[in-house]
Write a protein that holds these residues in place. Structure first.
Motif, PDB file in Angstrom:
ATOM      1  N   ALA A 160      15.387  18.123  42.825  1.00  0.00           N
ATOM      2  CA  ALA A 160      14.085  18.777  43.026  1.00  0.00           C
ATOM      3  C   ALA A 160      13.357  18.215  44.245  1.00  0.00           C
ATOM      4  O   ALA A 160      12.724  18.965  44.996  1.00  0.00           O
ATOM      5  CB  ALA A 160      13.229  18.624  41.773  1.00  0.00           C
ATOM      6  N   GLY A 161      13.439  16.930  44.474  1.00  0.00           N
ATOM      7  CA  GLY A 161      12.761  16.304  45.609  1.00  0.00           C
ATOM      8  C   GLY A 161      13.348  16.685  46.959  1.00  0.00           C
ATOM      9  O   GLY A 161      12.757  16.408  48.003  1.00  0.00           O
ATOM     10  N   CYS A 162      14.491  17.322  46.959  1.00  0.00           N
ATOM     11  CA  CYS A 162      15.160  17.705  48.208  1.00  0.00           C
ATOM     12  C   CYS A 162      14.961  19.181  48.544  1.00  0.00           C
ATOM     13  O   CYS A 162      15.399  19.639  49.599  1.00  0.00           O
ATOM     14  CB  CYS A 162      16.647  17.392  48.122  1.00  0.00           C
ATOM     15  SG  CYS A 162      16.997  15.635  47.873  1.00  0.00           S
ATOM     16  N   VAL A 163      14.330  19.918  47.638  1.00  0.00           N
ATOM     17  CA  VAL A 163      14.099  21.340  47.865  1.00  0.00           C
ATOM     18  C   VAL A 163      13.006  21.498  48.919  1.00  0.00           C
ATOM     19  O   VAL A 163      11.953  20.867  48.841  1.00  0.00           O
ATOM     20  CB  VAL A 163      13.683  22.048  46.547  1.00  0.00           C
ATOM     21  CG1 VAL A 163      13.263  23.483  46.807  1.00  0.00           C
ATOM     22  CG2 VAL A 163      14.825  21.990  45.548  1.00  0.00           C
ATOM     23  N   THR A 164      13.299  22.308  49.925  1.00  0.00           N
ATOM     24  CA  THR A 164      12.329  22.609  50.976  1.00  0.00           C
ATOM     25  C   THR A 164      12.385  24.106  51.251  1.00  0.00           C
ATOM     26  O   THR A 164      13.215  24.822  50.692  1.00  0.00           O
ATOM     27  CB  THR A 164      12.643  21.854  52.283  1.00  0.00           C
ATOM     28  OG1 THR A 164      13.892  22.328  52.797  1.00  0.00           O
ATOM     29  CG2 THR A 164      12.704  20.348  52.070  1.00  0.00           C
ATOM     30  N   GLU A 165      11.526  24.536  52.149  1.00  0.00           N
ATOM     31  CA  GLU A 165      11.538  25.952  52.536  1.00  0.00           C
ATOM     32  C   GLU A 165      12.874  26.300  53.194  1.00  0.00           C
ATOM     33  O   GLU A 165      13.415  27.385  52.985  1.00  0.00           O
ATOM     34  CB  GLU A 165      10.388  26.222  53.507  1.00  0.00           C
ATOM     35  CG  GLU A 165      10.205  27.687  53.837  1.00  0.00           C
ATOM     36  CD  GLU A 165       8.984  27.911  54.711  1.00  0.00           C
ATOM     37  OE1 GLU A 165       9.150  28.557  55.764  1.00  0.00           O
ATOM     38  OE2 GLU A 165       7.902  27.436  54.343  1.00  0.00           O
ATOM     39  N   ASP A 166      13.418  25.362  53.969  1.00  0.00           N
ATOM     40  CA  ASP A 166      14.698  25.594  54.648  1.00  0.00           C
ATOM     41  C   ASP A 166      15.907  25.329  53.746  1.00  0.00           C
ATOM     42  O   ASP A 166      17.023  25.709  54.088  1.00  0.00           O
ATOM     43  CB  ASP A 166      14.802  24.699  55.888  1.00  0.00           C
ATOM     44  CG  ASP A 166      13.799  25.068  56.954  1.00  0.00           C
ATOM     45  OD1 ASP A 166      13.391  26.241  57.013  1.00  0.00           O
ATOM     46  OD2 ASP A 166      13.403  24.170  57.730  1.00  0.00           O
ATOM     47  N   CYS A 167      15.689  24.645  52.641  1.00  0.00           N
ATOM     48  CA  CYS A 167      16.788  24.303  51.729  1.00  0.00           C
ATOM     49  C   CYS A 167      16.350  24.625  50.298  1.00  0.00           C
ATOM     50  O   CYS A 167      15.906  23.745  49.558  1.00  0.00           O
ATOM     51  CB  CYS A 167      17.143  22.825  51.885  1.00  0.00           C
ATOM     52  SG  CYS A 167      18.656  22.357  51.046  1.00  0.00           S
ATOM     53  N   PRO A 168      16.466  25.904  49.890  1.00  0.00           N
ATOM     54  CA  PRO A 168      16.018  26.319  48.554  1.00  0.00           C
ATOM     55  C   PRO A 168      16.925  25.754  47.461  1.00  0.00           C
ATOM     56  O   PRO A 168      18.017  25.266  47.744  1.00  0.00           O
ATOM     57  CB  PRO A 168      16.125  27.846  48.620  1.00  0.00           C
ATOM     58  CG  PRO A 168      17.163  28.111  49.644  1.00  0.00           C
ATOM     59  CD  PRO A 168      17.053  26.999  50.650  1.00  0.00           C
ATOM     60  N   PRO A 169      16.491  25.831  46.205  1.00  0.00           N
ATOM     61  CA  PRO A 169      17.320  25.331  45.102  1.00  0.00           C
ATOM     62  C   PRO A 169      18.678  26.041  45.076  1.00  0.00           C
ATOM     63  O   PRO A 169      18.746  27.262  45.243  1.00  0.00           O
ATOM     64  CB  PRO A 169      16.514  25.691  43.849  1.00  0.00           C
ATOM     65  CG  PRO A 169      15.136  25.975  44.319  1.00  0.00           C
ATOM     66  CD  PRO A 169      15.241  26.409  45.742  1.00  0.00           C
ATOM     67  N   HIS A 170      19.720  25.273  44.898  1.00  0.00           N
ATOM     68  CA  HIS A 170      21.067  25.833  44.815  1.00  0.00           C
ATOM     69  C   HIS A 170      21.995  24.794  44.198  1.00  0.00           C
ATOM     70  O   HIS A 170      21.609  23.647  44.003  1.00  0.00           O
ATOM     71  CB  HIS A 170      21.586  26.262  46.193  1.00  0.00           C
ATOM     72  CG  HIS A 170      21.736  25.119  47.149  1.00  0.00           C
ATOM     73  ND1 HIS A 170      20.685  24.620  47.880  1.00  0.00           N
ATOM     74  CD2 HIS A 170      22.818  24.371  47.489  1.00  0.00           C
ATOM     75  CE1 HIS A 170      21.106  23.611  48.630  1.00  0.00           C
ATOM     76  NE2 HIS A 170      22.396  23.439  48.405  1.00  0.00           N
ATOM     77  N   SER A 171      23.196  25.219  43.905  1.00  0.00           N
ATOM     78  CA  SER A 171      24.214  24.321  43.356  1.00  0.00           C
ATOM     79  C   SER A 171      25.460  24.410  44.224  1.00  0.00           C
ATOM     80  O   SER A 171      25.711  25.430  44.869  1.00  0.00           O
ATOM     81  CB  SER A 171      24.555  24.718  41.917  1.00  0.00           C
ATOM     82  OG  SER A 171      23.408  24.611  41.101  1.00  0.00           O
ATOM     83  N   ILE A 172      26.225  23.318  44.221  1.00  0.00           N
ATOM     84  CA  ILE A 172      27.469  23.292  44.998  1.00  0.00           C
ATOM     85  C   ILE A 172      28.638  22.975  44.075  1.00  0.00           C
ATOM     86  O   ILE A 172      28.470  22.478  42.963  1.00  0.00           O
ATOM     87  CB  ILE A 172      27.403  22.290  46.173  1.00  0.00           C
ATOM     88  CG1 ILE A 172      27.219  20.857  45.665  1.00  0.00           C
ATOM     89  CG2 ILE A 172      26.310  22.680  47.152  1.00  0.00           C
ATOM     90  CD1 ILE A 172      27.372  19.801  46.751  1.00  0.00           C
ATOM     91  N   CYS A 173      29.810  23.251  44.589  1.00  0.00           N
ATOM     92  CA  CYS A 173      31.056  23.087  43.836  1.00  0.00           C
ATOM     93  C   CYS A 173      31.483  21.611  43.784  1.00  0.00           C
ATOM     94  O   CYS A 173      31.640  20.976  44.833  1.00  0.00           O
ATOM     95  CB  CYS A 173      32.146  23.917  44.510  1.00  0.00           C
ATOM     96  SG  CYS A 173      33.771  23.739  43.753  1.00  0.00           S
ATOM     97  N   PRO A 174      31.695  21.075  42.583  1.00  0.00           N
ATOM     98  CA  PRO A 174      32.142  19.687  42.487  1.00  0.00           C
ATOM     99  C   PRO A 174      33.577  19.485  42.971  1.00  0.00           C
ATOM    100  O   PRO A 174      33.919  18.428  43.486  1.00  0.00           O
ATOM    101  CB  PRO A 174      32.014  19.372  40.994  1.00  0.00           C
ATOM    102  CG  PRO A 174      32.021  20.690  40.303  1.00  0.00           C
ATOM    103  CD  PRO A 174      31.461  21.681  41.275  1.00  0.00           C
ATOM    104  N   ARG A 175      34.422  20.501  42.853  1.00  0.00           N
ATOM    105  CA  ARG A 175      35.813  20.409  43.337  1.00  0.00           C
ATOM    106  C   ARG A 175      35.838  20.308  44.861  1.00  0.00           C
ATOM    107  O   ARG A 175      36.556  19.487  45.423  1.00  0.00           O
ATOM    108  CB  ARG A 175      36.597  21.641  42.910  1.00  0.00           C
ATOM    109  CG  ARG A 175      37.683  21.338  41.941  1.00  0.00           C
ATOM    110  CD  ARG A 175      38.544  22.567  41.735  1.00  0.00           C
ATOM    111  NE  ARG A 175      38.638  22.805  40.305  1.00  0.00           N
ATOM    112  CZ  ARG A 175      39.142  23.880  39.778  1.00  0.00           C
ATOM    113  NH1 ARG A 175      39.574  24.857  40.534  1.00  0.00           N
ATOM    114  NH2 ARG A 175      39.215  23.997  38.474  1.00  0.00           N
TER     115      ARG A 175
END
Length: 154
Positions: free
Chosen positions: A94-109
């Protein structure tokens, strides 16, 4: 690695030969001294060349290691989270969410391979566009089976 003590010694020897050559009146002895100086200077040049090659290799290694470290740091903004149906995904903190970097998830593999692949977030699951990874969010409803309509006629 080049021995700087040896390099310094070669320079000192060349300097001593040059100092002794200036006081020589005999041309043959002067020629021998000049040849000695030239040999010492060639040795110094060779050692400096080797040092330059090693220095360049070290610079490249430092650059490579910095790049690896930067690649690993880019994943520091994510935390491992359990998906509703049991799989695991990496979600942006949550602390890394910005206008340029919206909430998202990435693949652990993909993360294990050093890739940052943003998961496609659908109603029922998370899909990785770069590999076959899938994490379920909720079960899909059963597909409607064809209804047989009886018209009453046989």
């Amino acid at each position: 690695m080049v021995d700087f003590v040896a390099l310094t010694g070669s320079i000192k020897t060349a300097f001593d030969l040059a100092r002794s050559a200036k006081d020589v009146n005999d041309q043959a002895r002067a020629n021998v001294a000049v040849i000695g100086i030239m040999e010492q200077l060639m040795e110094v040049q060779s050692q400096l060349s080797s040092t330059q090659v090693e220095y360049q290799a070290l610079l490249e290694e430092v650059s490579r290691l910095k790049s690896e470290l930067d690649d690993k740091r880019r994943f520091d903004s994510y935390r491992l989270e359990r998906a509703p149906m049991g799989g695991y995904i990496l979600t942006l903190k949550a602390g890394c969410v910005t206008e340029d970097c919206p909430p998202h998830s990435i693949c652990p593999r993909c993360k294990e391979d050093g890739r940052l692949s943003v998961l496609t977030d659908t109603e029922y699951r998370f899909d990785c566009p770069a590999c076959p990874f899938v994490a379920g969010k909720k079960p899909r409803p059963p597909r409607n089976q064809r209804r047989v309509v009886h018209s009453g006629f046989m």
